[in-house]
Design a protein around this motif. Structure first.
Motif, PDB file in Angstrom:
ATOM      1  N   LYS A 116       0.843  -1.194   0.000  1.00 25.01           N
ATOM      2  CA  LYS A 116       0.000   0.000   0.000  1.00 25.01           C
ATOM      3  C   LYS A 116       0.882   1.248   0.000  1.00 25.01           C
ATOM      4  CE  LYS A 116      -3.854  -2.229   2.424  1.00 25.01           C
ATOM      5  NZ  LYS A 116      -4.772  -2.166   3.599  1.00 25.01           N
ATOM      6  N   PHE A 117       0.241   2.397  -0.250  1.00 21.87           N
ATOM      7  CA  PHE A 117       0.986   3.647  -0.361  1.00 21.87           C
ATOM      8  C   PHE A 117       0.334   4.731   0.496  1.00 21.87           C
ATOM      9  CE2 PHE A 117       1.464   1.225  -4.244  1.00 21.87           C
ATOM     10  CZ  PHE A 117       2.836   1.239  -4.464  1.00 21.87           C
ATOM     11  N   ARG A 118       1.172   5.508   1.166  1.00 25.78           N
ATOM     12  CA  ARG A 118       0.695   6.688   1.882  1.00 25.78           C
ATOM     13  C   ARG A 118       1.291   7.926   1.245  1.00 25.78           C
ATOM     14  NH1 ARG A 118       3.859   4.288   6.271  1.00 25.78           N
ATOM     15  NH2 ARG A 118       1.871   3.730   7.240  1.00 25.78           N
ATOM     16  N   TRP A 119       0.479   9.004   1.288  1.00 32.13           N
ATOM     17  CA  TRP A 119       0.839  10.214   0.564  1.00 32.13           C
ATOM     18  C   TRP A 119       0.938  11.412   1.509  1.00 32.13           C
ATOM     19  CZ3 TRP A 119       1.914   9.842  -4.593  1.00 32.13           C
ATOM     20  CH2 TRP A 119       1.488   8.664  -5.231  1.00 32.13           C
ATOM     21  N   ALA A 120       1.669  12.414   1.068  1.00 31.74           N
ATOM     22  CA  ALA A 120       1.744  13.684   1.785  1.00 31.74           C
ATOM     23  C   ALA A 120       1.861  14.804   0.765  1.00 31.74           C
ATOM     24  CB  ALA A 120       2.936  13.723   2.737  1.00 31.74           C
ATOM     25  N   ASN A 121       1.126  15.889   1.040  1.00 28.28           N
ATOM     26  CA  ASN A 121       1.180  17.096   0.198  1.00 28.28           C
ATOM     27  C   ASN A 121       0.779  16.824  -1.247  1.00 28.28           C
ATOM     28  OD1 ASN A 121       2.303  18.616   2.429  1.00 28.28           O
ATOM     29  ND2 ASN A 121       4.241  17.603   1.991  1.00 28.28           N
ATOM     30  N   ARG A 122      -0.202  15.939  -1.413  1.00 29.10           N
ATOM     31  CA  ARG A 122      -0.684  15.663  -2.774  1.00 29.10           C
ATOM     32  C   ARG A 122      -1.401  16.896  -3.305  1.00 29.10           C
ATOM     33  NH1 ARG A 122      -4.457  10.505  -4.018  1.00 29.10           N
ATOM     34  NH2 ARG A 122      -2.567   9.438  -3.358  1.00 29.10           N
ATOM     35  N   PRO A 123      -1.038  17.383  -4.488  1.00 25.90           N
ATOM     36  CA  PRO A 123      -1.639  18.627  -4.989  1.00 25.90           C
ATOM     37  C   PRO A 123      -3.049  18.410  -5.493  1.00 25.90           C
ATOM     38  CG  PRO A 123      -0.136  17.729  -6.610  1.00 25.90           C
ATOM     39  CD  PRO A 123      -0.011  16.854  -5.390  1.00 25.90           C
ATOM     40  N   TYR A 138       4.288   0.762   1.972  1.00 28.38           N
ATOM     41  CA  TYR A 138       4.366  -0.007   3.219  1.00 28.38           C
ATOM     42  C   TYR A 138       3.543  -1.281   3.087  1.00 28.38           C
ATOM     43  CZ  TYR A 138      -0.315   1.797   4.371  1.00 28.38           C
ATOM     44  OH  TYR A 138      -1.662   2.099   4.347  1.00 28.38           O
ATOM     45  N   ALA A 139       3.809  -2.219   3.968  1.00 31.44           N
ATOM     46  CA  ALA A 139       3.089  -3.497   3.984  1.00 31.44           C
ATOM     47  C   ALA A 139       3.252  -4.098   5.378  1.00 31.44           C
ATOM     48  CB  ALA A 139       3.626  -4.436   2.917  1.00 31.44           C
ATOM     49  N   THR A 140       2.597  -5.238   5.601  1.00 28.83           N
ATOM     50  CA  THR A 140       2.678  -5.940   6.887  1.00 28.83           C
ATOM     51  C   THR A 140       3.383  -7.266   6.687  1.00 28.83           C
ATOM     52  OG1 THR A 140       0.608  -4.935   7.649  1.00 28.83           O
ATOM     53  CG2 THR A 140       1.366  -6.910   8.804  1.00 28.83           C
ATOM     54  N   GLU A 141       4.377  -7.529   7.517  1.00 31.54           N
ATOM     55  CA  GLU A 141       5.063  -8.818   7.481  1.00 31.54           C
ATOM     56  C   GLU A 141       4.180  -9.860   8.166  1.00 31.54           C
ATOM     57  OE1 GLU A 141       9.565 -10.516   8.247  1.00 31.54           O
ATOM     58  OE2 GLU A 141       8.806  -8.863   9.478  1.00 31.54           O
ATOM     59  N   LEU A 142       3.755 -10.871   7.416  1.00 31.16           N
ATOM     60  CA  LEU A 142       2.761 -11.811   7.915  1.00 31.16           C
ATOM     61  C   LEU A 142       3.291 -12.647   9.080  1.00 31.16           C
ATOM     62  CD1 LEU A 142       1.228 -13.037   4.528  1.00 31.16           C
ATOM     63  CD2 LEU A 142       0.457 -11.197   6.037  1.00 31.16           C
ATOM     64  N   ALA A 143       4.564 -12.956   9.110  1.00 32.87           N
ATOM     65  CA  ALA A 143       5.113 -13.815  10.169  1.00 32.87           C
ATOM     66  C   ALA A 143       5.101 -13.126  11.521  1.00 32.87           C
ATOM     67  CB  ALA A 143       6.530 -14.248   9.806  1.00 32.87           C
ATOM     68  N   THR A 144       5.305 -11.833  11.546  1.00 32.48           N
ATOM     69  CA  THR A 144       5.406 -11.109  12.823  1.00 32.48           C
ATOM     70  C   THR A 144       4.261 -10.128  13.056  1.00 32.48           C
ATOM     71  OG1 THR A 144       6.756  -9.362  11.809  1.00 32.48           O
ATOM     72  CG2 THR A 144       7.914 -11.280  12.708  1.00 32.48           C
ATOM     73  N   GLY A 145       3.563  -9.744  11.988  1.00 37.20           N
ATOM     74  CA  GLY A 145       2.516  -8.737  12.112  1.00 37.20           C
ATOM     75  C   GLY A 145       3.048  -7.317  12.161  1.00 37.20           C
ATOM     76  N   ASP A 146       4.356  -7.160  11.985  1.00 39.34           N
ATOM     77  CA  ASP A 146       4.947  -5.814  12.017  1.00 39.34           C
ATOM     78  C   ASP A 146       4.767  -5.121  10.675  1.00 39.34           C
ATOM     79  OD1 ASP A 146       5.776  -6.341  14.592  1.00 39.34           O
ATOM     80  OD2 ASP A 146       7.790  -7.000  13.971  1.00 39.34           O
TER      81      ASP A 146
END
Length: 351
Positions: A116-123, A138-146
């Protein structure tokens, strides 16, 4: 004789064979690769078959070595060979993946959630591109949930790295998609480099190295490509240079005046080449670097019509040397965005 003491006869032998079906010896499976003779032969047979197909990209058709390389890479990352061929590009003699293929492999590897993607200051206005427009994958590591996240990519970074200002750069026309591609590729490289075997994406290679894409869909990137871009830009500058204070002469002006006029008239009577000398040099040039140097000298010519003659000679000679390169007119300066304001340290604070 059997256990009961009876002697075997042809009849009871056939009966025994009928009761106990024949079991074939198990055969070892052969995997494509260079580690065994059988694996290499199997890879060659598969590569030969694929090289005869018209559905594979042109760089693989009737090219057995390229097909072998593609099959080897597909085996190493456990991917479909056809999918690898469709997404593997050669930039500066280096294999590289398409960005969407890298993201797809990351999503399907089974170790992480979908990227997935997070944005900042998108015009709000797509024509106004701020330097602090940022994207992070970003994403979630399935083995640890981090949660894992990659480096933050900004337009300011693209400009500082030289990606944005390159001639024909996609960062100027589709910046949102380029931000996502770069952010996704860097997340994969920092947290799962084995997926792409350490290779960069074709978009990254194109940004880092001066390159151009051919009609066959491959990238050509070498020292000559860099010089070609520089020569074409210089021709654009000559074409768009403002008219000098001296207006072009009348139609009946003699051409000898142009031939005796130096490219630059300095107080110290410098030995600047004349227009005719520049044109002769361009016609005799053996490489594009020499043409670039002569075009540099032509920028000192005061009269527009003389500069046009030198530029036309350069265009003709460059077209002879590079028949597959489009030689156009019109300088393409990179748009200049406003400076980044305060608040870079909290790009994703409100998103």
């Amino acid at each position: 004789m059997n256990e009961a003491g009876n002697q075997f006869t042809p009849a009871n032998k056939l009966e025994l064979m009928a009761r106990e079906p024949y079991q074939a010896m198990p055969q070892e499976s052969v995997t494509m690769g260079f580690d065994s003779k059988q694996g290499f032969e199997l890879m060659q047979r598969g590569a030969t078959l694929l090289s005869k197909s018209t559905l594979v990209p042109k760089e693989y058709q009737d090219n057995l070595p390229n097909c072998v390389v593609a099959l080897n890479m597909a085996s190493r990352i456990r991917a479909d060979p056809m999918m690898v061929m469709q997404n593997l590009y050669i930039v500066h003699n280096k294999p590289s993946w398409s960005a969407q293929f890298v993201i797809a492999c990351f999503n399907q590897c089974g170790r992480f959630s979908a990227m997935k993607f997070r944005w900042a200051n998108r015009p709000a206005d797509p024509d106004s591109i701020p330097d602090n427009w940022a994207c992070q994958a970003y994403a979630t590591e399935l083995a640890t949930g981090d949660e894992i996240s990659g480096p933050t990519i900004t337009i300011k970074m693209a400009k500082k790295e030289g990606w944005y200002g390159k001639s024909g750069s996609k960062w100027q026309t589709i910046p949102e998609l380029m931000l996502m591609y770069r952010a996704g590729a860097w997340l994969q490289r920092t947290h799962a480099p084995d997926i792409s075997m350490g290779l960069r994406t074709a978009e990254e290679e194109s940004d880092i190295i001066e390159s151009r894409r051919t009609d066959q869909g491959t990238f050509v990137a070498d020292a000559q490509a860099k010089t070609e871009t520089r020569v074409i830009d210089k021709m654009d500058i000559l074409a768009n240079k403002e008219q000098a204070t001296n207006k072009p002469p009348a139609a009946n002006d003699v051409a000898e005046q142009a031939e005796d006029k130096p490219a630059e008239a300095n107080d110290d009577d410098s030995k600047a080449p004349t227009m005719s000398e520049l044109i002769k040099g361009i016609k005799a040039a053996k490489d594009v670097d020499h043409i670039a140097e002569l075009l540099d000298l032509a920028r000192g010519i005061k009269r527009q019509d003389w500069r046009d003659k030198v530029m036309e000679a350069g265009r003709i000679r460059l077209k002879e040397m590079l028949p597959n390169t489009e030689i156009g007119v019109g300088h393409r300066p990179a748009p200049v965005a406003d400076a980044v304001g305060a608040g870079d340290s909290s790009l994703f604070g409100d998103d």
